[in-house]
Design a protein around this motif. Sequence first.
Motif, PDB file in Angstrom:
ATOM      1  N   LEU A 102       0.834  -1.200   0.000  1.00 52.79           N
ATOM      2  CA  LEU A 102       0.000   0.000   0.000  1.00 52.79           C
ATOM      3  C   LEU A 102       0.866   1.246   0.000  1.00 52.79           C
ATOM      4  O   LEU A 102       2.059   1.191   0.309  1.00 52.79           O
ATOM      5  CB  LEU A 102      -0.897   0.006   1.237  1.00 52.79           C
ATOM      6  N   HIS A 103       0.242   2.365  -0.315  1.00 56.95           N
ATOM      7  CA  HIS A 103       0.909   3.662  -0.298  1.00 56.95           C
ATOM      8  C   HIS A 103       0.196   4.552   0.724  1.00 56.95           C
ATOM      9  O   HIS A 103      -0.969   4.329   1.055  1.00 56.95           O
ATOM     10  CB  HIS A 103       0.890   4.293  -1.688  1.00 56.95           C
ATOM     11  N   SER A 104       0.890   5.577   1.175  1.00 55.51           N
ATOM     12  CA  SER A 104       0.362   6.399   2.267  1.00 55.51           C
ATOM     13  C   SER A 104      -0.938   7.109   1.910  1.00 55.51           C
ATOM     14  O   SER A 104      -1.745   7.384   2.792  1.00 55.51           O
ATOM     15  CB  SER A 104       1.413   7.413   2.721  1.00 55.51           C
ATOM     16  N   HIS A 105      -1.199   7.401   0.644  1.00 48.18           N
ATOM     17  CA  HIS A 105      -2.452   8.066   0.279  1.00 48.18           C
ATOM     18  C   HIS A 105      -3.664   7.118   0.364  1.00 48.18           C
ATOM     19  O   HIS A 105      -4.798   7.570   0.316  1.00 48.18           O
ATOM     20  CB  HIS A 105      -2.363   8.676  -1.126  1.00 48.18           C
ATOM     21  N   GLN A 106      -3.419   5.825   0.516  1.00 52.09           N
ATOM     22  CA  GLN A 106      -4.504   4.855   0.583  1.00 52.09           C
ATOM     23  C   GLN A 106      -4.995   4.606   2.003  1.00 52.09           C
ATOM     24  O   GLN A 106      -6.021   3.966   2.179  1.00 52.09           O
ATOM     25  CB  GLN A 106      -4.063   3.524  -0.030  1.00 52.09           C
ATOM     26  N   VAL A 107      -4.258   5.091   2.996  1.00 49.49           N
ATOM     27  CA  VAL A 107      -4.620   4.810   4.389  1.00 49.49           C
ATOM     28  C   VAL A 107      -4.515   6.061   5.253  1.00 49.49           C
ATOM     29  O   VAL A 107      -3.893   7.048   4.866  1.00 49.49           O
ATOM     30  CB  VAL A 107      -3.729   3.707   5.000  1.00 49.49           C
ATOM     31  N   THR A 108      -5.114   5.976   6.425  1.00 54.12           N
ATOM     32  CA  THR A 108      -5.011   7.016   7.432  1.00 54.12           C
ATOM     33  C   THR A 108      -4.863   6.344   8.790  1.00 54.12           C
ATOM     34  O   THR A 108      -5.336   5.221   8.987  1.00 54.12           O
ATOM     35  CB  THR A 108      -6.233   7.953   7.400  1.00 54.12           C
ATOM     36  N   LEU A 109      -4.219   7.038   9.713  1.00 55.44           N
ATOM     37  CA  LEU A 109      -4.055   6.481  11.057  1.00 55.44           C
ATOM     38  C   LEU A 109      -5.319   6.622  11.895  1.00 55.44           C
ATOM     39  O   LEU A 109      -5.470   5.959  12.907  1.00 55.44           O
ATOM     40  CB  LEU A 109      -2.894   7.174  11.780  1.00 55.44           C
ATOM     41  N   GLN A 110      -6.220   7.491  11.477  1.00 56.83           N
ATOM     42  CA  GLN A 110      -7.445   7.730  12.235  1.00 56.83           C
ATOM     43  C   GLN A 110      -8.631   7.258  11.415  1.00 56.83           C
ATOM     44  O   GLN A 110      -8.700   7.488  10.214  1.00 56.83           O
ATOM     45  CB  GLN A 110      -7.593   9.214  12.541  1.00 56.83           C
ATOM     46  N   SER A 111      -9.583   6.641  12.095  1.00 58.62           N
ATOM     47  CA  SER A 111     -10.789   6.238  11.383  1.00 58.62           C
ATOM     48  C   SER A 111     -11.615   7.476  11.073  1.00 58.62           C
ATOM     49  O   SER A 111     -11.491   8.502  11.734  1.00 58.62           O
ATOM     50  CB  SER A 111     -11.599   5.249  12.218  1.00 58.62           C
ATOM     51  N   ASP A 112     -12.439   7.392  10.072  1.00 59.75           N
ATOM     52  CA  ASP A 112     -13.297   8.503   9.680  1.00 59.75           C
ATOM     53  C   ASP A 112     -14.492   8.559  10.634  1.00 59.75           C
ATOM     54  O   ASP A 112     -15.508   7.906  10.428  1.00 59.75           O
ATOM     55  CB  ASP A 112     -13.752   8.318   8.239  1.00 59.75           C
ATOM     56  N   THR A 113     -14.340   9.340  11.693  1.00 64.83           N
ATOM     57  CA  THR A 113     -15.322   9.379  12.777  1.00 64.83           C
ATOM     58  C   THR A 113     -16.692   9.831  12.298  1.00 64.83           C
ATOM     59  O   THR A 113     -17.710   9.252  12.662  1.00 64.83           O
ATOM     60  CB  THR A 113     -14.832  10.313  13.902  1.00 64.83           C
ATOM     61  N   TRP A 114     -16.732  10.864  11.471  1.00 68.21           N
ATOM     62  CA  TRP A 114     -18.022  11.404  11.023  1.00 68.21           C
ATOM     63  C   TRP A 114     -18.788  10.385  10.175  1.00 68.21           C
ATOM     64  O   TRP A 114     -20.005  10.253  10.316  1.00 68.21           O
ATOM     65  CB  TRP A 114     -17.823  12.704  10.267  1.00 68.21           C
ATOM     66  N   SER A 115     -18.106   9.674   9.317  1.00 65.98           N
ATOM     67  CA  SER A 115     -18.783   8.657   8.504  1.00 65.98           C
ATOM     68  C   SER A 115     -19.285   7.508   9.370  1.00 65.98           C
ATOM     69  O   SER A 115     -20.358   6.962   9.123  1.00 65.98           O
ATOM     70  CB  SER A 115     -17.840   8.113   7.437  1.00 65.98           C
ATOM     71  N   GLU A 116     -18.514   7.139  10.390  1.00 65.95           N
ATOM     72  CA  GLU A 116     -18.961   6.081  11.287  1.00 65.95           C
ATOM     73  C   GLU A 116     -20.205   6.500  12.056  1.00 65.95           C
ATOM     74  O   GLU A 116     -21.132   5.707  12.234  1.00 65.95           O
ATOM     75  CB  GLU A 116     -17.841   5.708  12.250  1.00 65.95           C
ATOM     76  N   ILE A 117     -20.238   7.737  12.511  1.00 64.93           N
ATOM     77  CA  ILE A 117     -21.416   8.244  13.231  1.00 64.93           C
ATOM     78  C   ILE A 117     -22.626   8.245  12.294  1.00 64.93           C
ATOM     79  O   ILE A 117     -23.716   7.814  12.675  1.00 64.93           O
ATOM     80  CB  ILE A 117     -21.149   9.645  13.804  1.00 64.93           C
ATOM     81  N   ASP A 119     -23.116   6.383   9.598  1.00 65.23           N
ATOM     82  CA  ASP A 119     -23.525   5.006   9.328  1.00 65.23           C
ATOM     83  C   ASP A 119     -24.268   4.402  10.509  1.00 65.23           C
ATOM     84  O   ASP A 119     -25.272   3.704  10.330  1.00 65.23           O
ATOM     85  CB  ASP A 119     -22.313   4.142   8.983  1.00 65.23           C
ATOM     86  N   THR A 120     -23.795   4.660  11.714  1.00 67.40           N
ATOM     87  CA  THR A 120     -24.443   4.130  12.911  1.00 67.40           C
ATOM     88  C   THR A 120     -25.843   4.705  13.070  1.00 67.40           C
ATOM     89  O   THR A 120     -26.798   3.968  13.338  1.00 67.40           O
ATOM     90  CB  THR A 120     -23.599   4.436  14.167  1.00 67.40           C
ATOM     91  N   LEU A 121     -25.965   6.008  12.901  1.00 64.07           N
ATOM     92  CA  LEU A 121     -27.284   6.630  13.004  1.00 64.07           C
ATOM     93  C   LEU A 121     -28.203   6.144  11.896  1.00 64.07           C
ATOM     94  O   LEU A 121     -29.404   5.966  12.103  1.00 64.07           O
ATOM     95  CB  LEU A 121     -27.160   8.153  12.977  1.00 64.07           C
ATOM     96  N   GLY A 122     -27.658   5.923  10.706  1.00 65.12           N
ATOM     97  CA  GLY A 122     -28.462   5.390   9.603  1.00 65.12           C
ATOM     98  C   GLY A 122     -28.998   4.001   9.900  1.00 65.12           C
ATOM     99  O   GLY A 122     -30.124   3.669   9.554  1.00 65.12           O
ATOM    100  N   LYS A 123     -28.184   3.170  10.569  1.00 64.58           N
ATOM    101  CA  LYS A 123     -28.637   1.832  10.946  1.00 64.58           C
ATOM    102  C   LYS A 123     -29.701   1.892  12.034  1.00 64.58           C
ATOM    103  O   LYS A 123     -30.654   1.115  12.023  1.00 64.58           O
ATOM    104  CB  LYS A 123     -27.460   0.988  11.409  1.00 64.58           C
TER     105      LYS A 123
END
Length: 128
Positions: A102-117, A119-123
Motif C-alpha cells: 500500500l501507499h500512504s495516500h490509501q490509508v489514514t491512522l485515524q478512522s473517519d469518525t463522522w462517517s462512522e457516526i 452510518d451508525t445513526l443510519g442503521k
Amino acid sequence: MPIGLTVLGILILPIFLYSNAPEGPIKEGDIVFSTGRHRAHFVEPTQYQDSGFQGFCVLEPRTQLLVMQQPATRPDGSFIARPLDRSVHEFPDCPARADLVLHSHQVTLQSDTWSEIKDTLGKIFSFE
C-alpha cells in the motif's frame, strides 16, 4: 438550555479534536484504515490466483489494516499491511491474512469518525 449546550459541547469536542489531530508517521505494528475503495497489490502476486485474483484485490473504505513493514524500509515509500477481522471474503475483496503493498495516500491512522457516526445513526433510524 445552557446545560444542554454544555453537555453537547463536551460530547462533540473530543470527536472534533480527534478527527482534526495531525497524523504521525506510519510505523510497524500500527493499525491504519483505508481511506476509500482502493486497488491493493499482493506482495506475492501468484499467491491467490486459485481464488480468482490477478495480483491485486480491492480494499473497501474503513478497512482496518495492520502495518507489517513501515515505509522507511522500502525504496518507493510503500509499505506492507494485512487486513484485520476479515473471516469471510468474497472476490474481489482482499482476503484476510493477505500481505498487501500500500501507499500512504490509501490509508489514514485515524478512522473517519463522522462517517462512522452517520452510518451508525443510519442503521439505528432505518425503517427497512
